[in-house]
Design a protein around this motif. Structure first.
Motif, PDB file in Angstrom:
ATOM      1  N   UNK A   1      19.366  73.373  53.414  1.00 52.34           N
ATOM      2  CA  UNK A   1      19.326  73.093  54.618  1.00 52.34           C
ATOM      3  C   UNK A   1      18.602  71.788  54.919  1.00 52.34           C
ATOM      4  N   UNK A   2      17.440  71.526  53.905  1.00 55.88           N
ATOM      5  CA  UNK A   2      16.687  70.224  54.146  1.00 55.88           C
ATOM      6  C   UNK A   2      17.399  69.083  53.595  1.00 55.88           C
ATOM      7  N   UNK A   3      18.533  68.805  53.525  1.00 61.26           N
ATOM      8  CA  UNK A   3      19.243  67.733  53.166  1.00 61.26           C
ATOM      9  C   UNK A   3      20.672  67.886  53.806  1.00 61.26           C
TER      10      UNK A   3
ATOM     11  N   UNK B   1      19.353  62.196  54.807  1.00 60.07           N
ATOM     12  CA  UNK B   1      18.277  62.566  55.731  1.00 60.07           C
ATOM     13  C   UNK B   1      17.639  64.070  55.037  1.00 60.07           C
ATOM     14  N   UNK B   2      16.508  63.789  54.383  1.00 63.14           N
ATOM     15  CA  UNK B   2      15.857  64.852  53.729  1.00 63.14           C
ATOM     16  C   UNK B   2      14.528  65.240  54.617  1.00 63.14           C
ATOM     17  N   UNK B   3      14.296  66.583  54.734  1.00 61.77           N
ATOM     18  CA  UNK B   3      13.334  67.028  55.306  1.00 61.77           C
ATOM     19  C   UNK B   3      11.719  66.713  54.400  1.00 61.77           C
ATOM     20  N   UNK B   4      11.142  65.909  55.038  1.00 61.47           N
ATOM     21  CA  UNK B   4       9.780  65.632  54.165  1.00 61.47           C
ATOM     22  C   UNK B   4       8.781  66.632  54.411  1.00 61.47           C
ATOM     23  N   UNK B   5       8.413  67.656  53.704  1.00 55.89           N
ATOM     24  CA  UNK B   5       7.428  68.721  53.685  1.00 55.89           C
ATOM     25  C   UNK B   5       5.923  68.052  53.937  1.00 55.89           C
ATOM     26  N   UNK B   6       5.708  66.852  53.455  1.00 57.92           N
ATOM     27  CA  UNK B   6       4.334  66.460  53.731  1.00 57.92           C
ATOM     28  C   UNK B   6       4.276  65.909  55.044  1.00 57.92           C
ATOM     29  N   UNK B   7       5.550  65.615  55.929  1.00 63.01           N
ATOM     30  CA  UNK B   7       5.017  64.994  57.085  1.00 63.01           C
ATOM     31  C   UNK B   7       4.531  65.740  58.457  1.00 63.01           C
ATOM     32  N   UNK B   8       4.096  65.422  59.268  1.00 65.91           N
ATOM     33  CA  UNK B   8       3.760  66.277  60.248  1.00 65.91           C
ATOM     34  C   UNK B   8       4.585  66.717  61.516  1.00 65.91           C
TER      35      UNK B   8
ATOM     36  N   UNK C   1      12.421  67.741  47.784  1.00 67.36           N
ATOM     37  CA  UNK C   1      13.178  68.777  47.199  1.00 67.36           C
ATOM     38  C   UNK C   1      14.841  68.439  47.326  1.00 67.36           C
ATOM     39  N   UNK C   2      14.952  67.603  48.576  1.00 66.34           N
ATOM     40  CA  UNK C   2      16.733  67.448  48.693  1.00 66.34           C
ATOM     41  C   UNK C   2      17.208  66.326  48.225  1.00 66.34           C
ATOM     42  N   UNK C   3      16.099  65.459  47.268  1.00 68.68           N
ATOM     43  CA  UNK C   3      17.001  64.339  46.404  1.00 68.68           C
ATOM     44  C   UNK C   3      18.037  64.965  45.522  1.00 68.68           C
ATOM     45  N   UNK C   4      17.566  66.302  44.694  1.00 71.67           N
ATOM     46  CA  UNK C   4      18.588  66.858  43.811  1.00 71.67           C
ATOM     47  C   UNK C   4      19.811  67.260  44.451  1.00 71.67           C
ATOM     48  N   UNK C   5      19.904  67.620  45.618  1.00 76.26           N
ATOM     49  CA  UNK C   5      21.054  68.044  46.515  1.00 76.26           C
ATOM     50  C   UNK C   5      21.612  66.588  46.757  1.00 76.26           C
TER      51      UNK C   5
ATOM     52  N   UNK D   1      10.613  57.550  60.919  1.00 75.08           N
ATOM     53  CA  UNK D   1      10.986  58.964  61.407  1.00 75.08           C
ATOM     54  C   UNK D   1       9.632  59.669  61.056  1.00 75.08           C
ATOM     55  N   UNK D   2       9.394  60.673  61.559  1.00 73.63           N
ATOM     56  CA  UNK D   2       8.228  61.435  61.374  1.00 73.63           C
ATOM     57  C   UNK D   2       8.528  62.632  60.677  1.00 73.63           C
ATOM     58  N   UNK D   3       9.928  63.357  60.669  1.00 70.63           N
ATOM     59  CA  UNK D   3      10.010  64.710  59.913  1.00 70.63           C
ATOM     60  C   UNK D   3      10.842  64.468  58.783  1.00 70.63           C
ATOM     61  N   UNK D   4      11.702  63.285  58.671  1.00 69.21           N
ATOM     62  CA  UNK D   4      12.773  63.284  57.629  1.00 69.21           C
ATOM     63  C   UNK D   4      12.444  61.945  56.775  1.00 69.21           C
ATOM     64  N   UNK D   5      12.752  62.071  55.555  1.00 68.40           N
ATOM     65  CA  UNK D   5      13.033  60.804  54.653  1.00 68.40           C
ATOM     66  C   UNK D   5      14.505  60.416  54.726  1.00 68.40           C
ATOM     67  N   UNK D   6      14.608  58.958  54.546  1.00 72.05           N
ATOM     68  CA  UNK D   6      16.007  58.473  54.340  1.00 72.05           C
ATOM     69  C   UNK D   6      16.420  57.968  52.969  1.00 72.05           C
ATOM     70  N   UNK D   7      17.512  58.370  52.380  1.00 72.09           N
ATOM     71  CA  UNK D   7      17.908  57.582  51.250  1.00 72.09           C
ATOM     72  C   UNK D   7      19.002  56.809  51.663  1.00 72.09           C
TER      73      UNK D   7
END
Length: 153
Positions: free
Chosen positions: A44-46, A146-153, A17-21, A65-71
């Motif tokens: 909030x997730x970006x 830093x984008x919150x990755x909803x698929x992460x644990x 979701x945060x990629x659009x932002x 990273x466990x919770x966030x993806x990096x671009x």
């Protein structure tokens, strides 16, 4: 992990979701002149960090990273980035919760040169090693969303 040109970043918006932002921010701001620091966005997730540093191959480890993806986007200069699979990592360091990061050694699966106009997207759980010199240490400037990755644990 995705490595592509910035013009194609909108094509991946359905993945996180945060990629659009991030795309919106890149279209509306001049990051090359923006000060080093940590910034929030309207989503909030970006969030993003702007950093300047000298590339180096000394004491480099894969980061995960466990919770966030990096671009990761180069603004000035170029650097080598490496990628590997979690199964090829060893000597895992302690997970630092407040920074959402852990470090490990491992064997490189992919090595590429990041330049202005390109991006690397590392999903949560994907070990990556940025900041390596192309031929010799050089100063670079980079923005990392830093984008919150909803698929992460």
């Amino acid at each position: 992990m995705i490595f592509d040109t910035l013009e194609n970043l909108p094509k991946y918006a359905h993945l996180l979701g945060g990629i659009k932002e991030a795309v919106r921010c890149l279209q509306n701001e001049d990051f090359t002149e923006k000060a080093v620091g940590r910034y929030t966005t309207d989503v909030p997730d970006c969030r993003y960090n702007i950093s300047e540093y000298e590339t180096s191959d000394k004491d480099k480890h894969f980061e995960t990273h466990r919770r966030e993806a990096d671009i990761q986007i180069m603004l000035k200069g170029s650097e080598i980035m490496e990628y590997t699979s979690p199964g090829l990592c060893k000597n895992h360091g302690e997970y630092i919760e407040e920074r959402d990061i852990s470090f490990a050694d491992g064997d490189t699966l992919l090595r590429f040169t990041a330049v202005p106009g390109s991006f690397a997207l590392f999903f949560a759980g994907e070990p990556h090693k940025p900041g390596l010199p192309v031929s010799k240490p050089t100063k670079v400037k980079k923005v990392v969303f830093k984008i919150k990755d909803k698929e992460s644990k």
